[in-house]
Design a protein around this motif. Sequence first.
Motif, PDB file in Angstrom:
ATOM      1  N   MET A  76      64.877  -9.907  40.093  1.00 13.24           N
ATOM      2  CA  MET A  76      64.779  -9.363  39.153  1.00 13.24           C
ATOM      3  C   MET A  76      65.175  -8.146  39.039  1.00 13.24           C
ATOM      4  O   MET A  76      65.735  -7.405  39.931  1.00 13.24           O
ATOM      5  N   ASP A  77      65.324  -7.315  37.786  1.00  9.69           N
ATOM      6  CA  ASP A  77      65.877  -5.947  37.863  1.00  9.69           C
ATOM      7  C   ASP A  77      65.156  -4.836  38.617  1.00  9.69           C
ATOM      8  O   ASP A  77      65.922  -4.285  39.339  1.00  9.69           O
ATOM      9  N   ARG A  78      63.823  -5.052  38.671  1.00  8.77           N
ATOM     10  CA  ARG A  78      63.073  -3.823  39.405  1.00  8.77           C
ATOM     11  C   ARG A  78      61.788  -4.385  39.437  1.00  8.77           C
ATOM     12  O   ARG A  78      61.131  -5.198  38.859  1.00  8.77           O
ATOM     13  N   ALA A  79      60.967  -3.713  40.400  1.00 10.30           N
ATOM     14  CA  ALA A  79      59.643  -3.810  40.519  1.00 10.30           C
ATOM     15  C   ALA A  79      58.992  -2.476  40.976  1.00 10.30           C
ATOM     16  O   ALA A  79      59.382  -1.746  41.752  1.00 10.30           O
ATOM     17  N   LEU A  80      57.984  -2.300  39.857  1.00 11.17           N
ATOM     18  CA  LEU A  80      57.148  -0.855  40.256  1.00 11.17           C
ATOM     19  C   LEU A  80      56.075  -0.776  40.939  1.00 11.17           C
ATOM     20  O   LEU A  80      54.999  -1.762  40.859  1.00 11.17           O
ATOM     21  N   ASP A  81      55.862  -0.103  42.156  1.00 10.98           N
ATOM     22  CA  ASP A  81      54.711   0.176  42.799  1.00 10.98           C
ATOM     23  C   ASP A  81      54.024   1.084  42.416  1.00 10.98           C
ATOM     24  O   ASP A  81      54.101   2.387  42.661  1.00 10.98           O
ATOM     25  N   SER A  82      52.800   0.964  41.985  1.00  7.96           N
ATOM     26  CA  SER A  82      51.826   1.990  41.535  1.00  7.96           C
ATOM     27  C   SER A  82      50.571   2.136  42.173  1.00  7.96           C
ATOM     28  O   SER A  82      49.690   2.765  41.806  1.00  7.96           O
ATOM     29  N   LYS A  83      50.847   1.527  43.335  1.00  9.95           N
ATOM     30  CA  LYS A  83      49.379   1.686  44.177  1.00  9.95           C
ATOM     31  C   LYS A  83      48.950   2.929  44.661  1.00  9.95           C
ATOM     32  O   LYS A  83      47.576   3.103  44.807  1.00  9.95           O
ATOM     33  N   GLU A  84      49.696   3.912  44.565  1.00  4.79           N
ATOM     34  CA  GLU A  84      49.495   5.180  45.097  1.00  4.79           C
ATOM     35  C   GLU A  84      48.595   6.038  44.161  1.00  4.79           C
ATOM     36  O   GLU A  84      47.421   6.702  44.637  1.00  4.79           O
ATOM     37  N   VAL A  85      48.542   5.588  42.823  1.00  8.07           N
ATOM     38  CA  VAL A  85      47.844   6.480  41.732  1.00  8.07           C
ATOM     39  C   VAL A  85      46.297   5.924  41.946  1.00  8.07           C
ATOM     40  O   VAL A  85      45.317   6.641  42.006  1.00  8.07           O
ATOM     41  N   TRP A  86      46.271   4.392  42.306  1.00  4.92           N
ATOM     42  CA  TRP A  86      45.005   4.031  42.110  1.00  4.92           C
ATOM     43  C   TRP A  86      44.131   4.318  43.662  1.00  4.92           C
ATOM     44  O   TRP A  86      42.898   4.413  43.579  1.00  4.92           O
ATOM     45  N   LYS A  87      45.124   4.484  44.506  1.00  2.00           N
ATOM     46  CA  LYS A  87      44.306   4.938  45.757  1.00  2.00           C
ATOM     47  C   LYS A  87      44.126   6.438  45.875  1.00  2.00           C
ATOM     48  O   LYS A  87      42.951   6.678  46.190  1.00  2.00           O
ATOM     49  N   GLN A  88      45.037   6.997  45.096  1.00  2.00           N
ATOM     50  CA  GLN A  88      44.530   8.777  45.040  1.00  2.00           C
ATOM     51  C   GLN A  88      43.328   8.915  44.439  1.00  2.00           C
ATOM     52  O   GLN A  88      42.469   9.812  44.743  1.00  2.00           O
ATOM     53  N   PHE A  89      43.037   8.191  43.333  1.00  2.00           N
ATOM     54  CA  PHE A  89      41.847   8.407  42.431  1.00  2.00           C
ATOM     55  C   PHE A  89      40.604   7.569  42.573  1.00  2.00           C
ATOM     56  O   PHE A  89      39.760   7.440  41.900  1.00  2.00           O
ATOM     57  N   ASP A  90      40.918   6.759  43.868  1.00  2.00           N
ATOM     58  CA  ASP A  90      39.913   5.742  44.008  1.00  2.00           C
ATOM     59  C   ASP A  90      39.294   4.789  42.793  1.00  2.00           C
ATOM     60  O   ASP A  90      38.142   4.900  42.417  1.00  2.00           O
ATOM     61  N   MET A  91      40.453   4.405  42.471  1.00  2.00           N
ATOM     62  CA  MET A  91      40.071   3.555  41.072  1.00  2.00           C
ATOM     63  C   MET A  91      40.889   2.146  41.440  1.00  2.00           C
ATOM     64  O   MET A  91      41.817   1.988  42.186  1.00  2.00           O
ATOM     65  N   LYS A  92      40.525   0.865  40.535  1.00  2.00           N
ATOM     66  CA  LYS A  92      41.420   0.135  40.286  1.00  2.00           C
ATOM     67  C   LYS A  92      41.536  -0.399  38.669  1.00  2.00           C
ATOM     68  O   LYS A  92      40.609  -0.025  38.077  1.00  2.00           O
ATOM     69  N   PRO A  93      42.657  -0.969  38.341  1.00  2.00           N
ATOM     70  CA  PRO A  93      42.783  -1.175  36.884  1.00  2.00           C
ATOM     71  C   PRO A  93      41.820  -2.545  36.607  1.00  2.00           C
ATOM     72  O   PRO A  93      41.756  -3.391  37.255  1.00  2.00           O
ATOM     73  N   LEU A  94      41.178  -2.500  35.468  1.00  4.28           N
ATOM     74  CA  LEU A  94      40.148  -3.242  35.098  1.00  4.28           C
ATOM     75  C   LEU A  94      40.791  -4.536  34.108  1.00  4.28           C
ATOM     76  O   LEU A  94      40.278  -5.854  34.085  1.00  4.28           O
ATOM     77  N   GLU A  95      41.921  -4.102  33.573  1.00  4.87           N
ATOM     78  CA  GLU A  95      42.496  -4.962  32.647  1.00  4.87           C
ATOM     79  C   GLU A  95      43.707  -5.620  33.255  1.00  4.87           C
ATOM     80  O   GLU A  95      44.539  -4.957  33.869  1.00  4.87           O
ATOM     81  N   SER A  96      43.862  -7.184  33.047  1.00  2.03           N
ATOM     82  CA  SER A  96      45.243  -7.649  33.359  1.00  2.03           C
ATOM     83  C   SER A  96      45.572  -8.477  32.232  1.00  2.03           C
ATOM     84  O   SER A  96      44.651  -9.250  31.578  1.00  2.03           O
ATOM     85  N   LEU A  97      46.729  -8.780  31.892  1.00  4.41           N
ATOM     86  CA  LEU A  97      47.042  -9.559  30.930  1.00  4.41           C
ATOM     87  C   LEU A  97      46.749 -11.098  31.005  1.00  4.41           C
ATOM     88  O   LEU A  97      46.383 -11.684  29.909  1.00  4.41           O
ATOM     89  N   PHE A  98      46.816 -11.577  32.255  1.00  5.58           N
ATOM     90  CA  PHE A  98      46.233 -12.922  32.605  1.00  5.58           C
ATOM     91  C   PHE A  98      44.676 -13.136  32.734  1.00  5.58           C
ATOM     92  O   PHE A  98      44.206 -14.407  32.776  1.00  5.58           O
ATOM     93  N   HIS A  99      44.201 -12.003  32.803  1.00  6.95           N
ATOM     94  CA  HIS A  99      42.696 -12.077  33.297  1.00  6.95           C
ATOM     95  C   HIS A  99      42.076 -10.794  32.423  1.00  6.95           C
ATOM     96  O   HIS A  99      41.430 -10.036  32.976  1.00  6.95           O
ATOM     97  N   PRO A 100      41.918 -10.957  31.180  1.00  7.55           N
ATOM     98  CA  PRO A 100      41.290  -9.740  30.243  1.00  7.55           C
ATOM     99  C   PRO A 100      39.848  -9.804  30.613  1.00  7.55           C
ATOM    100  O   PRO A 100      39.220 -10.850  30.658  1.00  7.55           O
ATOM    101  N   LYS A 101      39.299  -8.548  30.465  1.00  9.01           N
ATOM    102  CA  LYS A 101      37.826  -8.311  30.738  1.00  9.01           C
ATOM    103  C   LYS A 101      37.086  -8.566  29.323  1.00  9.01           C
ATOM    104  O   LYS A 101      37.590  -8.488  28.050  1.00  9.01           O
TER     105      LYS A 101
END
Length: 261
Positions: free
Chosen positions: A236-261
């Motif tokens: 594919m054209d590109r893949a974005l690595d965003s793990k640093e932001v979630w590690k920095q702020f001790d969080m995780k995203p709660l929503e996912s397109l395939f697994h909505p809350k």
Amino acid sequence: MKTVEILILGYGWQGKYVDQICRESGINVAATTTSGREETIPFKFDPVNSDPQQYKRLPSAKTVLITFPLPTIESAAIIMGLYNAAHGDKSKWILLGSTRAFVGKPWADRHGPVQPDARYNAEEAFLKLGGCVLNLAGLYGGSRQPQNWIPRVAPTKEALKLKTSLHLIHGLDVARLIVKVSNNFTAGQRWIVTDLRVYDWWELVLGYEAGERLDWVRELILESGCKAVPRPPDMMDRALDSKEVWKQFDMKPLESLFHPK
């Protein structure tokens, strides 16, 4: 004018999620629109003919969130300078940016590689003044759903053939992160924000479509040589690595397109 914890410059689609999270969390919040609709404060940023008086009508804020793109490199100094002149220079500043400039193949993270454009350069000026930039993947939530974008981005098989990766982040997760950044500020830093997934447009078509587009994907899988979807990042054209932001702020995203809350 009262003092608030978060001032949203540009209520808009994302601003509504920030307002919702703030009110649910007991955080004092105020927001602006160009017209003052929905009980917001009238405000319009003009980098050429700025009216200092409209900045005085804004509340003092612990954190000022800018949800719209800064149109010029000089814009950061103008908007921050006029606000600080009216309210002092103690506010923290967050700007919502785009991931478009990050062009690493297959992987890019917040450090690059990048292909700078006008928006990215304006963000760089903002960072040099002590702001924090959140470079957001594709925003979705509510009626704004990626499956509704498929007819527009894949009107033909040839158009679908060119579609590769898609990165997303739900408006609620962005709002949660903004509140966390406000309380744990990282001056001069930019962060890529996705939901930690790399979606494949072909997989979305398989999951959401029927009929002709479904046939196109099946044909493209056979013709392209890929073994299945989702395709690996190097296809594919590109893949974005965003793990640093979630590690920095001790969080995780709660929503996912395939697994909505």
